[in-house]
Design a protein around this motif. Structure first.
Motif, mmCIF file in Angstrom:
data_model
loop_
_atom_site.group_PDB
_atom_site.id
_atom_site.type_symbol
_atom_site.label_atom_id
_atom_site.label_comp_id
_atom_site.label_asym_id
_atom_site.label_seq_id
_atom_site.Cartn_x
_atom_site.Cartn_y
_atom_site.Cartn_z
ATOM 1 N N ARG A 2 4.382 13.737 0.884
ATOM 2 C CA ARG A 2 2.983 13.666 1.329
ATOM 3 C C ARG A 2 2.689 14.772 2.344
ATOM 4 N N TYR A 24 0.242 4.201 0.575
ATOM 5 C CA TYR A 24 -0.109 5.172 1.603
ATOM 6 C C TYR A 24 0.055 4.626 3.009
ATOM 7 N N ALA A 25 0.561 3.402 3.119
ATOM 8 C CA ALA A 25 0.774 2.825 4.448
ATOM 9 C C ALA A 25 2.018 3.451 5.060
ATOM 10 N N SER A 29 -8.043 12.976 8.399
ATOM 11 C CA SER A 29 -6.662 12.475 8.366
ATOM 12 C C SER A 29 -6.159 12.162 9.774
ATOM 13 N N ASP A 60 0.848 -1.184 0.000
ATOM 14 C CA ASP A 60 0.000 0.000 0.000
ATOM 15 C C ASP A 60 0.888 1.239 0.000
ATOM 16 N N ARG A 91 -3.925 12.678 -1.402
ATOM 17 C CA ARG A 91 -4.364 11.872 -2.554
ATOM 18 C C ARG A 91 -4.307 12.663 -3.854
ATOM 19 N N ARG A 114 -3.709 8.055 4.729
ATOM 20 C CA ARG A 114 -4.319 7.337 3.608
ATOM 21 C C ARG A 114 -5.626 8.006 3.182
ATOM 22 N N TYR A 115 -6.320 8.644 4.118
ATOM 23 C CA TYR A 115 -7.613 9.256 3.825
ATOM 24 C C TYR A 115 -7.545 10.778 3.692
#
Length: 150
Positions: A20, A10-11, A54, A8, A66, A60-61
């Motif tokens: 990020r 975004y992990a 977040s 993943d 994103r 990830r969210y």
């Protein structure tokens, strides 16, 4: 057919890649610019919601990450999740004070809070993390206080 095990992207366990972090900061700054240009404080509800989601569910969210992360140069440098959570809390506080000030007619308070958030974000994008500095000072204060008690 066996599913391929793709890591993943975004992990993040304890460290978040700098590109990020910068995407999140840029998303906040773009929201601030849109707010100042249009004089519509309700625009700041978006970054407030993004920060709350977040902070609750993880990077990830984060909508800003994103959308803007693919546009940023990938960085191998990282930032501590602990520091990012503190910085996120500061952003949430500034955004909430700004929105409450604007909603209650305290526009001076709203602009002061917005200016402080803007300064923190611009400094962070320039390489100096004001929230990290404040967090370090807080940790030092607590450590000195514990030493005095012993």
């Amino acid at each position: 057919m066996a599913a391929s095990l793709q890591p993943d992207p975004y992990a993040c366990i304890d460290e978040v890649p700098l590109h990020r972090v910068r995407s999140n900061q840029l998303g906040i700054l773009l929201s601030i610019i849109a707010t100042v240009i249009t004089q519509q404080f309700w625009i700041l509800i978006l970054p407030l919601l993004v920060q709350l989601v977040s902070r609750t569910f993880g990077v990830r969210y984060n909508l800003f990450v994103r959308i803007l992360s693919p546009l940023m140069p990938v960085s191998a440098r990282t930032e501590s999740r602990e520091l990012l959570r503190f910085n996120s809390l500061l952003a949430i506080l500034f955004l909430a004070v700004t929105l409450i000030g604007a909603a209650t007619g305290l526009t001076i308070l709203a602009y002061i809070s917005l200016a402080m958030l803007t300064a923190a974000v611009v400094l962070a994008l320039s390489g100096f993390c004001l929230g990290c500095f404040m967090y370090f000072q807080w940790k030092q204060f607590n450590a000195r206080r514990r030493l005095r008690r012993s």
